[in-house]
Every structure is written in C-alpha cells, then in structure tokens.
Design an enzyme around this catalytic site. Structure first.
Site, mmCIF file in Angstrom:
data_model
loop_
_atom_site.group_PDB
_atom_site.id
_atom_site.type_symbol
_atom_site.label_atom_id
_atom_site.label_comp_id
_atom_site.label_asym_id
_atom_site.label_seq_id
_atom_site.Cartn_x
_atom_site.Cartn_y
_atom_site.Cartn_z
ATOM 1 N N TYR A 78 -4.515 17.151 1.133
ATOM 2 C CA TYR A 78 -4.909 15.763 1.389
ATOM 3 C C TYR A 78 -3.686 14.949 1.795
ATOM 4 C CZ TYR A 78 -7.162 11.224 0.324
ATOM 5 O OH TYR A 78 -7.681 9.959 0.377
ATOM 6 N N HIS A 92 1.257 4.186 -3.066
ATOM 7 C CA HIS A 92 1.028 5.617 -2.843
ATOM 8 C C HIS A 92 2.285 6.458 -3.058
ATOM 9 C CE1 HIS A 92 -2.837 4.272 -1.467
ATOM 10 N NE2 HIS A 92 -3.230 5.521 -1.634
ATOM 11 N N TYR A 134 0.840 -1.202 0.000
ATOM 12 C CA TYR A 134 0.000 0.000 0.000
ATOM 13 C C TYR A 134 0.877 1.256 0.000
ATOM 14 C CZ TYR A 134 -3.705 3.230 1.284
ATOM 15 O OH TYR A 134 -4.589 4.286 1.293
ATOM 16 N N TRP A 160 -8.949 3.431 -9.832
ATOM 17 C CA TRP A 160 -8.118 3.438 -8.621
ATOM 18 C C TRP A 160 -8.778 2.626 -7.506
ATOM 19 C CZ3 TRP A 160 -3.248 4.900 -7.540
ATOM 20 C CH2 TRP A 160 -2.880 5.001 -6.203
#
Length: 106
Positions: free
Chosen positions: A41, A22, A18, A76
C-alpha cells in the site's frame, strides 16, 4: 491478486500537515491494514493536493469492508476527514475513486 489505484483530493492548504501525519501512521493502524489484506500500500501526493493511492489485495471489496469494521479505522478516518475535498458526507475510505487498469507490465 487485485491491483487497486484510487484518487482523492487533499486540500492544498493542508497538504504539508497531511504529509506529516503519514510520516507517523499509528502502529495499530498499520497492523489493521495488514490484518485485513492490504498489501504493498502506497500513497503519493502531488503539490496541488491530488492523492494517488495504490494497493494490492486478494479481494478489494472484502479488504475495504474488513478495514471499515475496525475501531482504529473509525478513529483514523475521523481525524483525516478534514484534510479532503469532495467527500460528500462520506469518510475518506468510502470516497476512494478506484481507477480502471488499462495496462500492466509484469
């Protein structure tokens, strides 16, 4: 401006993958987030898979709906769904658990 913080749970055994995904978020995904009103964000991941997200937006419901309507988001979310626990048949973007803000120091 709304400040939104949410929780999700990444499967601990997939946390490293993960993180790697990212590290290289698609530019078209980044562009779509910006275009739909997601600002400042950030995602934070604890070793046990607890994911904390934070963003600022004028209207979270509107920004979330606008992002949900994009084709890049559908792609996504389809790729990211397997990383998470407790989605109950929803996509990760639909399963966000926003927290109630109880204090803010400006």
């Amino acid at each position: 401006m709304q400040r939104v913080c949410f929780l999700l749970k990444v499967r601990a055994e997939r946390a490293e993958e993960y993180r790697l995904r990212h590290a290289e978020v698609w530019q078209e995904m980044r562009d779509a987030l910006t275009a739909t009103g997601w600002r400042n964000y950030s995602l934070f991941l604890r070793e046990d898979g607890l994911l904390v997200g934070y963003l600022e937006t004028e209207d979270f419901a509107r920004a979330r709906a606008a992002m949900g309507a994009t084709e890049v988001n559908a792609r996504w979310q389809a790729q990211m769904g397997g990383f998470f626990e407790e989605l109950d048949g929803r996509g990760p973007d639909e399963a966000m658990r926003p927290l109630t803000e109880v204090f803010h120091l400006a």
